[in-house]
Scaffold this motif. Sequence first.
Motif, PDB file in Angstrom:
ATOM      1  N   VAL A  29      -2.384 -15.982   4.829  1.00  0.00           N
ATOM      2  CA  VAL A  29      -3.530 -15.097   5.054  1.00  0.00           C
ATOM      3  C   VAL A  29      -4.229 -15.449   6.361  1.00  0.00           C
ATOM      4  O   VAL A  29      -4.572 -14.569   7.169  1.00  0.00           O
ATOM      5  CB  VAL A  29      -4.521 -15.188   3.875  1.00  0.00           C
TER       6      VAL A  29
ATOM      7  N   ARG B  62     -11.369  -5.697  -1.612  1.00  0.00           N
ATOM      8  CA  ARG B  62     -10.499  -6.695  -2.247  1.00  0.00           C
ATOM      9  C   ARG B  62      -9.344  -6.034  -2.986  1.00  0.00           C
ATOM     10  O   ARG B  62      -8.275  -6.645  -3.145  1.00  0.00           O
ATOM     11  CB  ARG B  62     -11.320  -7.570  -3.198  1.00  0.00           C
ATOM     12  N   LYS B  63      -9.527  -4.791  -3.430  1.00  0.00           N
ATOM     13  CA  LYS B  63      -8.450  -4.062  -4.095  1.00  0.00           C
ATOM     14  C   LYS B  63      -7.303  -3.795  -3.123  1.00  0.00           C
ATOM     15  O   LYS B  63      -6.136  -3.732  -3.516  1.00  0.00           O
ATOM     16  CB  LYS B  63      -8.997  -2.735  -4.640  1.00  0.00           C
ATOM     17  N   ARG B  64      -7.640  -3.664  -1.842  1.00  0.00           N
ATOM     18  CA  ARG B  64      -6.642  -3.339  -0.830  1.00  0.00           C
ATOM     19  C   ARG B  64      -6.056  -4.554  -0.115  1.00  0.00           C
ATOM     20  O   ARG B  64      -5.022  -4.464   0.539  1.00  0.00           O
ATOM     21  CB  ARG B  64      -7.251  -2.401   0.221  1.00  0.00           C
ATOM     22  N   VAL B  65      -6.724  -5.696  -0.212  1.00  0.00           N
ATOM     23  CA  VAL B  65      -6.274  -6.887   0.519  1.00  0.00           C
ATOM     24  C   VAL B  65      -5.159  -7.596  -0.245  1.00  0.00           C
ATOM     25  O   VAL B  65      -5.313  -7.905  -1.429  1.00  0.00           O
ATOM     26  CB  VAL B  65      -7.448  -7.862   0.747  1.00  0.00           C
ATOM     27  N   PRO B  66      -4.028  -7.867   0.416  1.00  0.00           N
ATOM     28  CA  PRO B  66      -2.904  -8.541  -0.249  1.00  0.00           C
ATOM     29  C   PRO B  66      -3.120 -10.054  -0.371  1.00  0.00           C
ATOM     30  O   PRO B  66      -2.476 -10.856   0.308  1.00  0.00           O
ATOM     31  CB  PRO B  66      -1.724  -8.232   0.671  1.00  0.00           C
ATOM     32  N   ALA B  67      -4.060 -10.441  -1.225  1.00  0.00           N
ATOM     33  CA  ALA B  67      -4.340 -11.866  -1.436  1.00  0.00           C
ATOM     34  C   ALA B  67      -4.848 -12.044  -2.861  1.00  0.00           C
ATOM     35  O   ALA B  67      -5.550 -11.184  -3.391  1.00  0.00           O
ATOM     36  CB  ALA B  67      -5.380 -12.375  -0.437  1.00  0.00           C
ATOM     37  N   SER B  68      -4.498 -13.165  -3.481  1.00  0.00           N
ATOM     38  CA  SER B  68      -4.957 -13.439  -4.833  1.00  0.00           C
ATOM     39  C   SER B  68      -6.469 -13.674  -4.836  1.00  0.00           C
ATOM     40  O   SER B  68      -7.085 -13.884  -3.782  1.00  0.00           O
ATOM     41  CB  SER B  68      -4.251 -14.675  -5.396  1.00  0.00           C
TER      42      SER B  68
ATOM     43  N   THR C 230      -5.199  -9.112   7.683  1.00  0.00           N
ATOM     44  CA  THR C 230      -5.723  -9.546   6.390  1.00  0.00           C
ATOM     45  C   THR C 230      -6.990 -10.366   6.572  1.00  0.00           C
ATOM     46  O   THR C 230      -7.969 -10.212   5.820  1.00  0.00           O
ATOM     47  CB  THR C 230      -4.673 -10.380   5.636  1.00  0.00           C
TER      48      THR C 230
ATOM     49  N   SER D 224      -2.534 -14.079   9.372  1.00  0.00           N
ATOM     50  CA  SER D 224      -2.432 -12.621   9.476  1.00  0.00           C
ATOM     51  C   SER D 224      -3.766 -12.055   9.961  1.00  0.00           C
ATOM     52  O   SER D 224      -4.724 -11.964   9.183  1.00  0.00           O
ATOM     53  CB  SER D 224      -2.081 -12.022   8.107  1.00  0.00           C
TER      54      SER D 224
ATOM     55  N   TRP E  80      -9.984  -8.087   7.204  1.00  0.00           N
ATOM     56  CA  TRP E  80     -10.489  -7.450   5.991  1.00  0.00           C
ATOM     57  C   TRP E  80     -11.280  -8.440   5.144  1.00  0.00           C
ATOM     58  O   TRP E  80     -12.327  -8.101   4.580  1.00  0.00           O
ATOM     59  CB  TRP E  80      -9.342  -6.853   5.176  1.00  0.00           C
TER      60      TRP E  80
ATOM     61  N   GLU F  55      -0.084 -19.547   0.326  1.00  0.00           N
ATOM     62  CA  GLU F  55      -0.606 -18.186   0.474  1.00  0.00           C
ATOM     63  C   GLU F  55      -1.822 -18.184   1.394  1.00  0.00           C
ATOM     64  O   GLU F  55      -1.989 -17.279   2.222  1.00  0.00           O
ATOM     65  CB  GLU F  55      -0.998 -17.618  -0.886  1.00  0.00           C
TER      66      GLU F  55
END
Length: 306
Positions: free
Chosen positions: A70, A172-178, A76, A73, A79, A66
């Motif tokens: 990231v 962080r709520k919008r970023v597609p990462a754990s 991502t 990208s 952000w 993952e």
Amino acid sequence: MTSATPNDPRAVGTAVACYTLWGLLPLLFMAMAAAGFGAPEILAHRAVWSVFVAGAVLLMAGQWGEARQVLASPRTLAWLALSALLIGTNWSLYVFATTHHATLEASLGYYINPLLNMAAGAVLFREKIDRWSAAAIALAAVGVAVQTVALGHVPIIGLTLAVTFCAYAVIRKRVPASAQTGLFVECLVLLPIGAVFLAWLTTHGQAAGFASPTGLAWALFSGLATVVPLVLFAWSARRLPLSTIGFIQFLAPTLQFACGVLTGEALTPLRIVSFVFIWTGAAVFALGALNRSRAARRAVALSETV
């Protein structure tokens, strides 16, 4: 969310440990300052050594794949670079506050942060604010106003800590990462800044972290103290209702407040009044979260019986 009992004792214990560690961080930074560390050097060591700790956590979680996605990208990564700058600013101000006798004001920021998050959710994500939430925000606003009078100036440190952490949470709520992957990438972004500053300090003979084995131990420990609470939070937050997290999260600023008082920071009667408003707002927030959680459980139970 991982299946578990509504208040899994392991998750509650982990959350309490997380917020306890966050609440006691001022003592670490005060001790490092007493050992000769300046606030900028403390921040630099946090940035550098956190990368290694976060990388180890990522390895144990099996999330290197993952992380590579990231880093490949640009959107991502951009952000996360912005969130890294926000959390870096937050860290900088917090370290400065706790090493310059402003821990009480810093605790103010973390008391109002959940309430600011709630307001941001209403504005940015169209989340509804009920009467409990509105009352909590109003009480916190009065507390900040009284604090302004008590200090003789706007509590910039507390408000900036709250705003930067709120903005960080929104991104962080919008970023597609754990949580673990995001933290590792953020630490990578901050690494060059910290490394360059430490190199400059070293060449000028001013790096307390490299002056002795004790200094290096403090520096390395700051990396652990940065990452470990975040990992504990990520694990417990997936296993606990938001209402439980809502109660426990106020443990950190309460301990910060105690650290400030016990280390001799001025606590005038007017300042006590301001914190009474803040504490009341926090209590109303927590009770509102508990009320919403109970209503949600009743709704689920009713739907299951239909």
